[in-house]
Design an enzyme around this catalytic site. Structure first.
Site, PDB file in Angstrom:
ATOM      1  N   LYS A   1      32.443  38.551  35.280  1.00  0.00           N
ATOM      2  CA  LYS A   1      33.623  38.271  34.462  1.00  0.00           C
ATOM      3  C   LYS A   1      33.504  38.910  33.078  1.00  0.00           C
ATOM      4  O   LYS A   1      32.411  39.254  32.623  1.00  0.00           O
ATOM      5  CB  LYS A   1      33.837  36.761  34.315  1.00  0.00           C
ATOM      6  CG  LYS A   1      34.273  36.084  35.606  1.00  0.00           C
ATOM      7  CD  LYS A   1      35.556  36.679  36.177  1.00  0.00           C
ATOM      8  CE  LYS A   1      36.771  36.355  35.331  1.00  0.00           C
ATOM      9  NZ  LYS A   1      38.020  36.958  35.889  1.00  0.00           N
TER      10      LYS A   1
ATOM     11  N   HIS B   1      40.174  42.802  32.609  1.00  0.00           N
ATOM     12  CA  HIS B   1      41.546  42.260  32.503  1.00  0.00           C
ATOM     13  C   HIS B   1      42.007  42.248  31.046  1.00  0.00           C
ATOM     14  O   HIS B   1      42.499  41.246  30.535  1.00  0.00           O
ATOM     15  CB  HIS B   1      41.608  40.852  33.104  1.00  0.00           C
ATOM     16  CG  HIS B   1      41.255  40.805  34.562  1.00  0.00           C
ATOM     17  ND1 HIS B   1      42.035  41.389  35.534  1.00  0.00           N
ATOM     18  CD2 HIS B   1      40.200  40.252  35.208  1.00  0.00           C
ATOM     19  CE1 HIS B   1      41.478  41.195  36.727  1.00  0.00           C
ATOM     20  NE2 HIS B   1      40.364  40.516  36.553  1.00  0.00           N
TER      21      HIS B   1
ATOM     22  N   LEU C   1      50.745  42.649  41.220  1.00  0.00           N
ATOM     23  CA  LEU C   1      49.716  43.415  40.522  1.00  0.00           C
ATOM     24  C   LEU C   1      50.293  44.740  40.051  1.00  0.00           C
ATOM     25  O   LEU C   1      50.860  45.500  40.836  1.00  0.00           O
ATOM     26  CB  LEU C   1      48.515  43.696  41.438  1.00  0.00           C
ATOM     27  CG  LEU C   1      47.460  44.649  40.850  1.00  0.00           C
ATOM     28  CD1 LEU C   1      46.738  43.998  39.688  1.00  0.00           C
ATOM     29  CD2 LEU C   1      46.476  45.111  41.914  1.00  0.00           C
TER      30      LEU C   1
ATOM     31  N   ALA D   1      48.021  36.106  39.524  1.00  0.00           N
ATOM     32  CA  ALA D   1      48.108  37.120  38.466  1.00  0.00           C
ATOM     33  C   ALA D   1      47.853  36.546  37.079  1.00  0.00           C
ATOM     34  O   ALA D   1      48.051  37.237  36.078  1.00  0.00           O
ATOM     35  CB  ALA D   1      49.486  37.785  38.503  1.00  0.00           C
TER      36      ALA D   1
ATOM     37  N   ASP E   1      45.267  36.088  35.327  1.00  0.00           N
ATOM     38  CA  ASP E   1      44.346  36.816  34.458  1.00  0.00           C
ATOM     39  C   ASP E   1      44.942  38.131  33.959  1.00  0.00           C
ATOM     40  O   ASP E   1      44.342  38.820  33.136  1.00  0.00           O
ATOM     41  CB  ASP E   1      42.990  37.060  35.133  1.00  0.00           C
ATOM     42  CG  ASP E   1      43.092  37.684  36.507  1.00  0.00           C
ATOM     43  OD1 ASP E   1      44.189  38.167  36.867  1.00  0.00           O
ATOM     44  OD2 ASP E   1      42.083  37.687  37.229  1.00  0.00           O
TER      45      ASP E   1
ATOM     46  N   VAL F   1      43.982  28.706  37.751  1.00  0.00           N
ATOM     47  CA  VAL F   1      42.565  29.059  37.611  1.00  0.00           C
ATOM     48  C   VAL F   1      42.421  30.584  37.640  1.00  0.00           C
ATOM     49  O   VAL F   1      42.869  31.249  38.576  1.00  0.00           O
ATOM     50  CB  VAL F   1      41.725  28.412  38.721  1.00  0.00           C
ATOM     51  CG1 VAL F   1      40.274  28.888  38.645  1.00  0.00           C
ATOM     52  CG2 VAL F   1      41.777  26.889  38.597  1.00  0.00           C
TER      53      VAL F   1
END
Length: 370
Positions: free
Chosen positions: A74, A95, A239, A267, A269, A297
């Protein structure tokens, strides 16, 4: 190359950037791998397994981050910004289009950062993002079905129904990898499934592979409004690589949904395709807006870290080997890794991120040459 693998520190993120077998491949290629103690525990890989694969176990994050190349899962969070520097090659999910503070931290530090989610083949495929999209799509249906339980605030709907009682209705916004995998799970549960997409070719493909068992619908403002308003479960699966997701479901449409309906926005993030969505965590995954349960989440695959880690690292290994062997030279050739470059020496090299924040964009080849 010395490669650092720190423990993930994002809340409830249990994945690790390399399995012991991936470490073995890196070591056999002549690289030194530093794994932070306990980094693999959440994915059921212990330190002994990493040592047996040839890694050096280091005591803390600072030692792992001291390596010239760092592999993560991450994006760095605020507490890790101090590890960013101009001689660091960082390879991880980023991201950035939904995270201006991190974007600015990477630019200020001068870090060379390659994002998993923007590494793109000549065909347009996203090889590293794909396996996590497969996991997230399947989990979106699984988690969404659970949130429909009355004791969790849902409508009290069994998604697959029972004989004599109709099944619940699932609407999936986007027919890509996430949407396809969400549809597989929803159909497996026995739900009525509608998939919306703007690409007629994609809808033809989905109709063929699912043999007409789901409804394919051309996506536009009218069809979105009609189907979302009556859905029991809406899954956002839109996306635009590296860029913010467009808002397809606004607050007014949320108000039009039935109380206890559920939205799951994969989506999130990238900013989310549902206007009312915001990032949540596994220990507090939902909140309610206008009677509709929102599940946001941002690291869903972290809930199944053993599966997710193995699926992810199967795809990252070939690129990691190339970066480790060639360093920044691997980015100078036009190709998947150069397309994945987001920041370099204080320059923003991914157009979707630059557009999201109104910041200057420098083509990656130009930034690297400078």
């Amino acid at each position: 190359m010395r490669i650092g693998i720190p423990s993930e520190v994002k809340r409830h993120e249990y994945r690790v950037a390399a399995t012991p077998s991936v470490v073995a491949s890196l070591v056999l290629a002549g690289h030194e791998v530093l794994v932070q103690a306990g980094a693999g525990a959440g994915s059921s890989f212990d330190d002994d397994a990493f040592e047996a694969a040839g890694a050096t176990i280091v005591a803390d994050a600072a030692e792992a981050w001291s390596a010239p190349m760092v592999l993560k899962v991450k994006e760095p969070i605020e507490g890790e910004y101090g590890f960013l520097r101009d001689d660091l090659l960082l390879f991880t999910f980023l991201h950035l289009a939904a995270d201006r503070p991190l974007t600015e931290a990477l630019l200020a530090a001068g870090t060379t950062a390659v994002a998993y989610e923007t590494v793109q083949l000549d065909s347009g495929a996203l090889p590293i993002l794909t396996p996590m999209s497969e996991v997230a799509g399947r989990l979106a249906t699984q988690f969404g079905a659970h949130q429909l339980s009355r004791f969790l605030g849902g409508r009290g709907i069994l998604l697959g129904g029972v004989p004599g009682v109709e099944a619940g209705e699932v609407v999936i916004l986007g027919g890509g990898v996430v949407g396809t995998n969400a549809a597989k799970m929803a159909l497996g549960l026995g739900a009525r499934v509608n998939v919306l997409d703007t690409s007629h070719a994609r809808l033809q493909y989905l109709d063929d592979v699912f043999n007409g068992r789901l409804q394919t619908v051309a996506s536009n403002a009218g069809t979105i409004r009609e189907l979302v308003a009556r859905a029991d479960l809406v899954i956002g699966a839109v996306l635009i690589p590296g860029a913010r997701a467009p808002h397809l479901v606004d607050r007014a449409l949320i108000r039009a949904m039935r109380p206890g309906s559920v939205v799951v926005d994969v989506a999130v993030d990238q900013g989310g395709c549902i206007e009312t969505i915001r990032p949540t965590t596994h220990d507090a995954p939902t909140y309610v807006v206008d009677g509709v349960v929102h599940y946001g989440v941002a690291n869903m695959p972290g809930a199944v870290p053993n599966t997710s880690t193995r699926a992810l690292t199967n795809q990252t290994l070939p690129f990691a080997l190339r970066l480790a062997a060639e360093g920044r030279r691997a980015l100078e050739r036009e190709g998947p890794l150069q397309r994945g470059l987001n920041t370099h020496r204080g320059r923003l090299t991914y157009r979707g991120v630059a557009d999201a924040f109104g910041l200057p964009f420098v083509p990656p080849g130009e930034a690297l040459a400078a």
